[in-house]
Write a protein that holds these residues in place. Structure first.
Motif, PDB file in Angstrom:
ATOM      1  N   LEU A   1       0.809  -1.220   0.000  1.00 53.52           N
ATOM      2  CA  LEU A   1       0.000   0.000   0.000  1.00 53.52           C
ATOM      3  C   LEU A   1       0.847   1.278   0.000  1.00 53.52           C
ATOM      4  CD1 LEU A   1      -2.788  -1.017   2.542  1.00 53.52           C
ATOM      5  CD2 LEU A   1      -2.871  -1.081   0.038  1.00 53.52           C
ATOM      6  N   ASP A   2       2.158   1.127  -0.154  1.00 50.42           N
ATOM      7  CA  ASP A   2       3.076   2.278  -0.144  1.00 50.42           C
ATOM      8  C   ASP A   2       2.899   3.126   1.110  1.00 50.42           C
ATOM      9  OD1 ASP A   2       4.227   1.620  -2.639  1.00 50.42           O
ATOM     10  OD2 ASP A   2       2.563   2.604  -3.685  1.00 50.42           O
ATOM     11  N   MET A   3       2.884   2.463   2.260  1.00 46.50           N
ATOM     12  CA  MET A   3       2.725   3.133   3.548  1.00 46.50           C
ATOM     13  C   MET A   3       3.954   2.881   4.407  1.00 46.50           C
ATOM     14  SD  MET A   3      -1.147   1.957   4.607  1.00 46.50           S
ATOM     15  CE  MET A   3      -1.079   2.803   6.193  1.00 46.50           C
ATOM     16  N   PRO A   4       4.230   3.761   5.349  1.00 46.06           N
ATOM     17  CA  PRO A   4       5.285   3.458   6.323  1.00 46.06           C
ATOM     18  C   PRO A   4       4.842   2.281   7.196  1.00 46.06           C
ATOM     19  CG  PRO A   4       4.645   5.786   6.428  1.00 46.06           C
ATOM     20  CD  PRO A   4       3.670   5.094   5.527  1.00 46.06           C
ATOM     21  N   SER A   5       5.757   1.400   7.510  1.00 44.45           N
ATOM     22  CA  SER A   5       5.416   0.240   8.342  1.00 44.45           C
ATOM     23  C   SER A   5       4.789   0.648   9.661  1.00 44.45           C
ATOM     24  CB  SER A   5       6.659  -0.618   8.600  1.00 44.45           C
ATOM     25  OG  SER A   5       7.076  -1.228   7.407  1.00 44.45           O
ATOM     26  N   ILE A   6       5.304   1.715  10.268  1.00 45.16           N
ATOM     27  CA  ILE A   6       4.775   2.136  11.563  1.00 45.16           C
ATOM     28  C   ILE A   6       3.294   2.498  11.474  1.00 45.16           C
ATOM     29  CG2 ILE A   6       5.477   4.565  11.311  1.00 45.16           C
ATOM     30  CD1 ILE A   6       5.441   2.512  14.576  1.00 45.16           C
ATOM     31  N   ALA A   7       2.862   3.057  10.359  1.00 48.35           N
ATOM     32  CA  ALA A   7       1.448   3.406  10.194  1.00 48.35           C
ATOM     33  C   ALA A   7       0.576   2.147  10.185  1.00 48.35           C
ATOM     34  CB  ALA A   7       1.245   4.212   8.906  1.00 48.35           C
ATOM     35  N   VAL A   8       1.079   1.092   9.574  1.00 51.11           N
ATOM     36  CA  VAL A   8       0.348  -0.179   9.561  1.00 51.11           C
ATOM     37  C   VAL A   8       0.334  -0.790  10.957  1.00 51.11           C
ATOM     38  CG1 VAL A   8       0.289  -2.519   8.595  1.00 51.11           C
ATOM     39  CG2 VAL A   8       0.824  -0.567   7.123  1.00 51.11           C
ATOM     40  N   TYR A   9       1.469  -0.728  11.667  1.00 48.45           N
ATOM     41  CA  TYR A   9       1.525  -1.253  13.045  1.00 48.45           C
ATOM     42  C   TYR A   9       0.537  -0.510  13.939  1.00 48.45           C
ATOM     43  CZ  TYR A   9       6.205  -2.962  11.619  1.00 48.45           C
ATOM     44  OH  TYR A   9       7.260  -3.556  10.980  1.00 48.45           O
ATOM     45  N   GLU A  10       0.432   0.787  13.742  1.00 45.35           N
ATOM     46  CA  GLU A  10      -0.495   1.584  14.554  1.00 45.35           C
ATOM     47  C   GLU A  10      -1.936   1.137  14.337  1.00 45.35           C
ATOM     48  OE1 GLU A  10       2.060   5.747  14.799  1.00 45.35           O
ATOM     49  OE2 GLU A  10       0.585   5.500  13.210  1.00 45.35           O
ATOM     50  N   VAL A  11      -2.301   0.904  13.110  1.00 44.79           N
ATOM     51  CA  VAL A  11      -3.656   0.432  12.809  1.00 44.79           C
ATOM     52  C   VAL A  11      -3.875  -0.952  13.426  1.00 44.79           C
ATOM     53  CG1 VAL A  11      -5.217  -0.305  10.955  1.00 44.79           C
ATOM     54  CG2 VAL A  11      -3.912   1.822  10.720  1.00 44.79           C
ATOM     55  N   ALA A  12      -2.904  -1.837  13.240  1.00 47.95           N
ATOM     56  CA  ALA A  12      -3.037  -3.207  13.744  1.00 47.95           C
ATOM     57  C   ALA A  12      -3.149  -3.251  15.260  1.00 47.95           C
ATOM     58  CB  ALA A  12      -1.861  -4.060  13.277  1.00 47.95           C
ATOM     59  N   SER A  13      -2.475  -2.350  15.939  1.00 46.08           N
ATOM     60  CA  SER A  13      -2.520  -2.366  17.405  1.00 46.08           C
ATOM     61  C   SER A  13      -3.694  -1.585  17.969  1.00 46.08           C
ATOM     62  CB  SER A  13      -1.203  -1.822  17.982  1.00 46.08           C
ATOM     63  OG  SER A  13      -1.045  -0.461  17.648  1.00 46.08           O
ATOM     64  N   PHE A  14      -4.328  -0.762  17.164  1.00 52.23           N
ATOM     65  CA  PHE A  14      -5.446   0.056  17.646  1.00 52.23           C
ATOM     66  C   PHE A  14      -6.788  -0.674  17.560  1.00 52.23           C
ATOM     67  CE2 PHE A  14      -8.913   3.084  16.978  1.00 52.23           C
ATOM     68  CZ  PHE A  14      -8.785   3.859  18.126  1.00 52.23           C
ATOM     69  N   TYR A  15      -7.056  -1.310  16.449  1.00 49.43           N
ATOM     70  CA  TYR A  15      -8.379  -1.904  16.225  1.00 49.43           C
ATOM     71  C   TYR A  15      -8.487  -3.282  16.850  1.00 49.43           C
ATOM     72  CZ  TYR A  15      -9.463   1.970  13.212  1.00 49.43           C
ATOM     73  OH  TYR A  15      -9.713   3.236  12.742  1.00 49.43           O
ATOM     74  N   SER A  16      -9.561  -3.479  17.604  1.00 45.14           N
ATOM     75  CA  SER A  16      -9.730  -4.722  18.366  1.00 45.14           C
ATOM     76  C   SER A  16      -9.991  -5.942  17.494  1.00 45.14           C
ATOM     77  CB  SER A  16     -10.854  -4.565  19.392  1.00 45.14           C
ATOM     78  OG  SER A  16     -12.089  -4.370  18.750  1.00 45.14           O
ATOM     79  N   MET A  17     -10.339  -5.751  16.239  1.00 41.14           N
ATOM     80  CA  MET A  17     -10.588  -6.914  15.385  1.00 41.14           C
ATOM     81  C   MET A  17      -9.304  -7.469  14.773  1.00 41.14           C
ATOM     82  SD  MET A  17     -11.036  -4.011  13.666  1.00 41.14           S
ATOM     83  CE  MET A  17     -11.965  -3.259  12.386  1.00 41.14           C
ATOM     84  N   LEU A  18      -8.195  -6.803  15.043  1.00 43.67           N
ATOM     85  CA  LEU A  18      -6.909  -7.253  14.525  1.00 43.67           C
ATOM     86  C   LEU A  18      -6.059  -7.790  15.672  1.00 43.67           C
ATOM     87  CD1 LEU A  18      -6.307  -4.246  12.122  1.00 43.67           C
ATOM     88  CD2 LEU A  18      -7.100  -6.537  11.505  1.00 43.67           C
ATOM     89  N   GLU A  19      -5.443  -8.934  15.443  1.00 43.73           N
ATOM     90  CA  GLU A  19      -4.627  -9.596  16.462  1.00 43.73           C
ATOM     91  C   GLU A  19      -3.180  -9.646  16.010  1.00 43.73           C
ATOM     92  OE1 GLU A  19      -5.917 -10.352  19.283  1.00 43.73           O
ATOM     93  OE2 GLU A  19      -8.015 -10.117  18.705  1.00 43.73           O
ATOM     94  N   THR A  20      -2.271  -9.320  16.921  1.00 40.77           N
ATOM     95  CA  THR A  20      -0.845  -9.352  16.597  1.00 40.77           C
ATOM     96  C   THR A  20      -0.111 -10.465  17.336  1.00 40.77           C
ATOM     97  OG1 THR A  20      -0.411  -7.670  18.283  1.00 40.77           O
ATOM     98  CG2 THR A  20      -0.763  -6.889  16.017  1.00 40.77           C
TER      99      THR A  20
END
Length: 142
Positions: free
Chosen positions: A53-72
Motif C-alpha cells: 500500500l506504499d505506507m510506512p510500516s509504523i502506520a500499519v503497526y499503529e492500525v493493527a494495534s489500535f483496532y480490536s478486530m486485529l490480532e498481533t
C-alpha cells in the motif's frame, strides 16, 4: 510474501479509493492477511501490507494495534467478542460472558487449549445497542 489471493482481495478494495489514498484500504488488507494467516498478524505480514500500500510500516503497526478486530499474537481460530458497555450489561451481557467462559472453559482474553476459539478481551462497544446484549463470533453479530 502476500498470496495472489490476498493481493486480488486488496486490489478489489483499492478500486474503492482514489489512487493517492491507497492507505484507506489498510484495515481491509490487514483483515484479509490475518484471516489467511490463521487469525493473527506477524510483523513481516504487516511490513508486506505496508509495502503493497506504499505506507510506512509504523502506520500499519499503529492500525493493527489500535483496532480490536486485529490480532498481533497467535490466538484461537474463531474469535468471540461480548460487549460490556452499559446497555449490554443492563440487558444480560454479563450472563453471556459467564456462559461463554463456562462452555469453553476459558476466561476472557484466553484461547481454548485446542486453539479453536479465542474469547477476546471485553469489548467496550460493538455498536449494536439496539440488539443488546450483543456478541460477535468471527465478526458476525449475534
Amino acid at each position: 510474501m502476500l498470496s495472489t489471493r490476498t493481493c486480488q482481495k486488496i486490489d478489489k478494495w483499492l478500486t474503492k479509493f482514489p489512487p493517492e489514498k491507497k492507505s484507506s484500504a489498510v484495515i481491509a488488507a490487514l483483515t484479509e492477511v490475518q484471516h489467511e494467516n490463521g487469525g493473527y498478524l506477524t510483523e513481516s505480514l504487516m511490513d508486506a501490507v505496508a509495502d503493497y500500500l506504499d505506507m510506512p510500516s509504523i502506520a500499519v503497526y499503529e492500525v493493527a494495534s489500535f483496532y480490536s478486530m486485529l490480532e498481533t499474537e497467535p490466538v484461537g481460530r474463531h474469535s468471540i467478542s461480548v460487549c460490556n458497555n452499559l446497555t449490554c450489561m443492563l440487558r444480560g451481557g454479563d450472563e453471556i460472558i459467564s456462559c461463554v467462559e463456562e462452555k469453553l472453559g476459558v476466561k476472557i482474553g484466553e484461547s481454548t487449549s485446542d486453539g479453536k476459539f479465542f474469547f477476546k478481551e471485553e469489548e467496550e462497544c460493538l455498536a449494536a445497542c439496539c440488539g443488546a446484549p450483543m456478541m460477535m463470533v468471527d465478526h458476525v453479530y449475534y
